[in-house]
Design a protein around this motif. Structure first.
Motif, PDB file in Angstrom:
ATOM      1  N   VAL A  11      -2.792 -23.327   7.984  1.00 50.50           N
ATOM      2  CA  VAL A  11      -1.539 -23.277   7.223  1.00 50.50           C
ATOM      3  C   VAL A  11      -1.564 -24.352   6.148  1.00 50.50           C
ATOM      4  CG1 VAL A  11      -0.239 -22.364   9.171  1.00 50.50           C
ATOM      5  CG2 VAL A  11      -0.339 -24.844   8.815  1.00 50.50           C
ATOM      6  N   LEU A  12      -0.753 -24.154   5.134  1.00 51.88           N
ATOM      7  CA  LEU A  12      -0.628 -25.128   4.062  1.00 51.88           C
ATOM      8  C   LEU A  12       0.554 -26.043   4.349  1.00 51.88           C
ATOM      9  CD1 LEU A  12      -1.276 -22.797   0.994  1.00 51.88           C
ATOM     10  CD2 LEU A  12      -2.849 -24.441   2.036  1.00 51.88           C
ATOM     11  N   ASP A  13       0.303 -27.339   4.307  1.00 52.66           N
ATOM     12  CA  ASP A  13       1.301 -28.338   4.684  1.00 52.66           C
ATOM     13  C   ASP A  13       1.844 -29.022   3.424  1.00 52.66           C
ATOM     14  OD1 ASP A  13       2.852 -30.129   5.998  1.00 52.66           O
ATOM     15  OD2 ASP A  13       1.200 -31.330   6.807  1.00 52.66           O
ATOM     16  N   PRO A  14       3.063 -28.692   2.986  1.00 52.86           N
ATOM     17  CA  PRO A  14       3.601 -29.309   1.761  1.00 52.86           C
ATOM     18  C   PRO A  14       3.819 -30.804   1.943  1.00 52.86           C
ATOM     19  CG  PRO A  14       5.284 -27.996   2.870  1.00 52.86           C
ATOM     20  CD  PRO A  14       4.002 -27.734   3.596  1.00 52.86           C
ATOM     21  N   GLN A  15       3.401 -31.572   0.923  1.00 54.44           N
ATOM     22  CA  GLN A  15       3.529 -33.030   0.970  1.00 54.44           C
ATOM     23  C   GLN A  15       4.687 -33.528   0.104  1.00 54.44           C
ATOM     24  OE1 GLN A  15       1.172 -34.941   3.009  1.00 54.44           O
ATOM     25  NE2 GLN A  15       1.078 -32.790   3.657  1.00 54.44           N
ATOM     26  N   TYR A  16       4.790 -32.979  -1.103  1.00 52.72           N
ATOM     27  CA  TYR A  16       5.892 -33.395  -1.978  1.00 52.72           C
ATOM     28  C   TYR A  16       6.057 -32.362  -3.093  1.00 52.72           C
ATOM     29  CZ  TYR A  16       2.313 -35.157  -5.254  1.00 52.72           C
ATOM     30  OH  TYR A  16       1.247 -35.277  -6.111  1.00 52.72           O
ATOM     31  N   GLU A  17       7.227 -32.418  -3.717  1.00 54.63           N
ATOM     32  CA  GLU A  17       7.490 -31.581  -4.890  1.00 54.63           C
ATOM     33  C   GLU A  17       7.638 -32.470  -6.106  1.00 54.63           C
ATOM     34  OE1 GLU A  17      10.918 -29.187  -4.197  1.00 54.63           O
ATOM     35  OE2 GLU A  17       9.873 -27.783  -2.875  1.00 54.63           O
ATOM     36  N   TYR A  18       7.231 -31.938  -7.249  1.00 53.28           N
ATOM     37  CA  TYR A  18       7.383 -32.675  -8.494  1.00 53.28           C
ATOM     38  C   TYR A  18       8.019 -31.760  -9.533  1.00 53.28           C
ATOM     39  CZ  TYR A  18       6.429 -36.043 -12.176  1.00 53.28           C
ATOM     40  OH  TYR A  18       6.574 -36.966 -13.171  1.00 53.28           O
ATOM     41  N   GLY A  19       9.053 -32.249 -10.201  1.00 47.17           N
ATOM     42  CA  GLY A  19       9.730 -31.444 -11.211  1.00 47.17           C
ATOM     43  C   GLY A  19      10.375 -30.214 -10.604  1.00 47.17           C
ATOM     44  N   GLU A  20      10.245 -29.104 -11.282  1.00 47.57           N
ATOM     45  CA  GLU A  20      10.768 -27.823 -10.805  1.00 47.57           C
ATOM     46  C   GLU A  20       9.585 -26.957 -10.402  1.00 47.57           C
ATOM     47  OE1 GLU A  20      13.156 -26.226 -13.918  1.00 47.57           O
ATOM     48  OE2 GLU A  20      14.461 -27.980 -14.034  1.00 47.57           O
ATOM     49  N   PRO A  21       9.240 -26.954  -9.114  1.00 50.83           N
ATOM     50  CA  PRO A  21       7.981 -26.315  -8.672  1.00 50.83           C
ATOM     51  C   PRO A  21       7.843 -24.845  -9.060  1.00 50.83           C
ATOM     52  CG  PRO A  21       8.903 -27.658  -6.926  1.00 50.83           C
ATOM     53  CD  PRO A  21       9.940 -27.604  -8.001  1.00 50.83           C
ATOM     54  N   ASP A  22       8.867 -24.030  -8.818  1.00 52.71           N
ATOM     55  CA  ASP A  22       8.885 -22.635  -9.254  1.00 52.71           C
ATOM     56  C   ASP A  22       7.621 -21.882  -8.847  1.00 52.71           C
ATOM     57  OD1 ASP A  22      10.105 -20.464 -10.423  1.00 52.71           O
ATOM     58  OD2 ASP A  22       9.188 -20.808 -12.378  1.00 52.71           O
ATOM     59  N   GLY A  23       7.075 -22.205  -7.675  1.00 51.43           N
ATOM     60  CA  GLY A  23       5.921 -21.471  -7.167  1.00 51.43           C
ATOM     61  C   GLY A  23       4.572 -22.048  -7.529  1.00 51.43           C
ATOM     62  N   ASN A  24       4.520 -23.057  -8.394  1.00 53.67           N
ATOM     63  CA  ASN A  24       3.241 -23.685  -8.750  1.00 53.67           C
ATOM     64  C   ASN A  24       2.729 -24.527  -7.582  1.00 53.67           C
ATOM     65  OD1 ASN A  24       3.177 -22.656 -11.406  1.00 53.67           O
ATOM     66  ND2 ASN A  24       4.562 -24.278 -12.087  1.00 53.67           N
ATOM     67  N   MET A  25       1.410 -24.517  -7.362  1.00 52.32           N
ATOM     68  CA  MET A  25       0.829 -25.189  -6.198  1.00 52.32           C
ATOM     69  C   MET A  25      -0.403 -25.992  -6.607  1.00 52.32           C
ATOM     70  SD  MET A  25       0.840 -21.820  -3.698  1.00 52.32           S
ATOM     71  CE  MET A  25       0.414 -22.691  -2.186  1.00 52.32           C
ATOM     72  N   ILE A  26      -0.535 -27.174  -6.013  1.00 49.45           N
ATOM     73  CA  ILE A  26      -1.783 -27.927  -6.061  1.00 49.45           C
ATOM     74  C   ILE A  26      -2.162 -28.225  -4.620  1.00 49.45           C
ATOM     75  CG2 ILE A  26      -2.968 -30.009  -6.831  1.00 49.45           C
ATOM     76  CD1 ILE A  26      -1.079 -30.165  -9.185  1.00 49.45           C
ATOM     77  N   ILE A  27      -3.344 -27.788  -4.214  1.00 45.79           N
ATOM     78  CA  ILE A  27      -3.767 -27.890  -2.814  1.00 45.79           C
ATOM     79  C   ILE A  27      -4.969 -28.816  -2.720  1.00 45.79           C
ATOM     80  CG2 ILE A  27      -4.563 -26.617  -0.791  1.00 45.79           C
ATOM     81  CD1 ILE A  27      -3.378 -24.077  -2.166  1.00 45.79           C
ATOM     82  N   HIS A  28      -4.879 -29.810  -1.849  1.00 48.25           N
ATOM     83  CA  HIS A  28      -6.001 -30.695  -1.589  1.00 48.25           C
ATOM     84  C   HIS A  28      -6.693 -30.234  -0.310  1.00 48.25           C
ATOM     85  CE1 HIS A  28      -7.598 -34.739   0.049  1.00 48.25           C
ATOM     86  NE2 HIS A  28      -8.510 -34.185  -0.744  1.00 48.25           N
TER      87      HIS A  28
END
Length: 573
Positions: free
Chosen positions: A23-40
């Protein structure tokens, strides 16, 4: 079709199916996410984790994988001897991995990742892969195998540099390659914006309010379109006009007749021209014995004079005459109908930028320091987006590096008001400090004074790879229930879960089958008569997951129920 073989291929050809779902574990949001993702995290695992939500939904994929040059001095370790890859090869390929050449290792690394990327592409989707000469031909062969040789679109040459060193040895490399494959064999690129130089070729010598340029009034294919080969009488000279040999008129006869009627009064009349038409169509073609010509109704000097006056007055018909009205037939091609510029397989640096431009931009973003030696230019990625996406497309980059793809997406959205979404995956530890940091600065704006660049707006959610959903033979109880439910329903239907407040175990209904996931990590769940009384959705059949079932086979058949045992019958994706 020829295929490529290498040491370890048999171990990786289906390895994408064995990668555990995490599963993908969200760490934080920046600005207005609107579905954009950065995955480490490792991109193989991350791509697997995207499947439940994004399989078949990605319009455009761009990747810039390691070129396997052997250079291990860069921040972005451009070699498959990276410790993470070596560890993975040892686990997947086993002891054979010790005998692999660097090309074998690179192919083992790329193959399962490309298999998952193929799954994520939508039917109208396309993938762009940057590469240099080290692995170009190997990459082409495995892409032919995975995507299909019929889905190959182009090998684009990007002019990555604007100058070469005088002390370079051999033949210096001025271009890099971008291999392009569609999900299907009929993918077509969009057109680029037109340039002022292109538009300057259009004018209006007849005072037509719409600019145009001369086009051919004929088209190829006389041998197969013999009914479109006939005479047209010139309204000013009275001469008979025919299409050139092996060509036919560009429009059907009714439309040709209607356009010619602008110049004079015409009629359809048969004339004795079989031999002339036979020569035009070719000796082996089946030419009609008789076909009507478009002839002047009144073949006289008065008709010629009136047609000349129409010509001199201007604003000619779609079909007009060259040589001041006394020449052959031509066709107007209007600027408004032409559309944009076609993208070719040569992308010059003055159009899409070069590596020096990319480095300078990165320095500006990071206050004078460049954390990458050879980033891609934002203009290069914007070119990709221009021909491969619309305003609502999802764009994926699973070798995100410095985050150029996200930068290009944000730029494009700002330019045209689009709502494109980006998904970036970066396995290296700089995913937050460089990849995500660049995107933050692009969103907010960067630079000072006259060199300041206004922010694009937008945002993203930053993720780490979380727990594996299935821990051996057991369901991992540390995974959030909503993630488990989404996974189970996706493996059944490829659809998103439908939540119902009055039916907490309901997943959704698909093709007249209702799906239920009766699970509680604190107790054993049982499919029995009592549970059936809680089912409110009426459907032709049911699929119900539970820890156990005490209904008889006759009862299951009577109520059209398929029982699936947790976790035994949960599909390993």
């Amino acid at each position: 079709m020829p295929t490529l073989d290498w040491i370890g291929k048999d171990k990786v050809i289906n390895h994408h199916m064995d990668v555990p779902y995490r599963v993908l574990d969200p760490q934080y949001e920046y600005g207005e996410p609107d579905g954009n993702m950065i995955i480490h995290g490792d991109n193989l695992s991350a791509l697997k984790s995207l499947l439940p939500q994004y399989e078949g939904k990605i319009r455009c994929i761009y990747i810039d994988p390691p070129y396997n040059t052997g250079n291990e001095g860069w921040v972005y370790n451009d070699n498959v001897n990276d410790p993470r890859i070596r560890k993975w090869l040892g686990e997947v390929v086993g002891s054979e991995g010790e005998d692999l050449s660097r090309h074998d290792k690179w192919l083992c690394m790329m193959y399962p990742r490309l298999k998952l990327l193929h799954k994520l592409l939508e039917e109208d989707g396309v993938i762009f892969i940057s590469i240099d000469d080290n692995e170009l031909y190997f990459l082409k062969m495995i892409c032919d195998e995975i995507f299909g040789s019929n889905c190959f679109v182009s090998n684009i040459s990007w002019q990555r540099t604007y100058s070469t060193r005088n002390d370079s040895k051999g033949i210096p490399a001025e271009v890099e390659h971008i291999l392009v494959y569609g999900k299907t064999g009929d993918w077509q690129p969009g057109k680029l914006p037109r340039t002022a130089e292109m538009d300057s070729r259009y004018s209006s010598p007849d005072n037509d309010p719409r600019p145009w340029k001369a086009g051919d009034a004929s088209a190829p294919g006389a041998a197969t379109h013999t009914g479109m080969v006939y005479a047209i009488q010139h309204p000013i000279t009275g001469k008979l006009l025919y299409p050139p040999n092996n060509r036919c008129w560009t429009f059907g006869q009714p439309q040709m007749f209607e356009i010619m009627s602008y110049w004079a009064e015409y009629e359809l009349r048969e004339i004795d021209d079989y031999e002339k038409r036979s020569v035009i169509c070719g000796a082996d073609s089946k030419v009609p014995e008789r076909i009507a010509a478009i002839m002047l109704k009144n073949d006289c000097e008065d008709t010629y004079k009136k047609a000349q006056e129409i010509y001199d007055k201007g604003t000619w018909a779609l079909l007009y005459f060259t040589s001041k009205g006394k020449g052959g037939l031509a066709c107007k091609r209007y600027l408004e109908d032409v559309g944009g510029k076609l993208a070719t397989n040569l992308w010059l640096y003055d159009e899409v930028g070069h590596t020096d431009e990319a480095s300078k931009q990165l320095k500006a973003i990071f206050d004078g320091s460049a954390p990458f030696d050879t980033p891609k230019t934002t203009r290069l990625l914007e070119r990709v987006l221009q021909i491969a996406t619309d305003k609502d497309s999802i764009i994926l980059d699973s070798f995100a590096g410095s985050g150029t793809t996200a930068h290009a997406v944000l730029n494009m959205n700002k330019q045209d008001g689009g709502n494109r979404k980006f998904i970036l995956i970066e396995m290296m530890d700089y995913a937050d400090s460089i990849t995500a940091e660049r995107v933050k600065r692009v969103i907010d704006g960067y630079g000072e004074g006259k060199k300041a660049v206004e922010g694009t707006g937008g945002g993203f959610t930053f993720y780490e790879l979380g727990e594996t959903l299935l821990d051996g033979e057991y369901l991992n109880e540390n995974v959030p229930l909503d993630k488990i439910r989404s996974y189970v329903y996706f493996t059944e239907t490829k659809q998103a879960v439908t939540d119902k407040a009055d039916e907490p175990y309901f997943l959704g209904e698909y093709f007249d089958t209702a799906y239920y996931f009766y699970y509680d990590k604190n107790e054993v769940t049982t499919l029995d008569r009592e549970f059936l009384h809680t089912v409110k959705t009426k459907a032709e059949s049911y699929v119900i997951y539970a820890d156990k079932c005490i209904l008889s086979d006759e009862e299951l058949e009577k109520f059209h129920i398929t029982f699936k045992k947790i976790p035994r019958d949960i599909t390993r994706m």
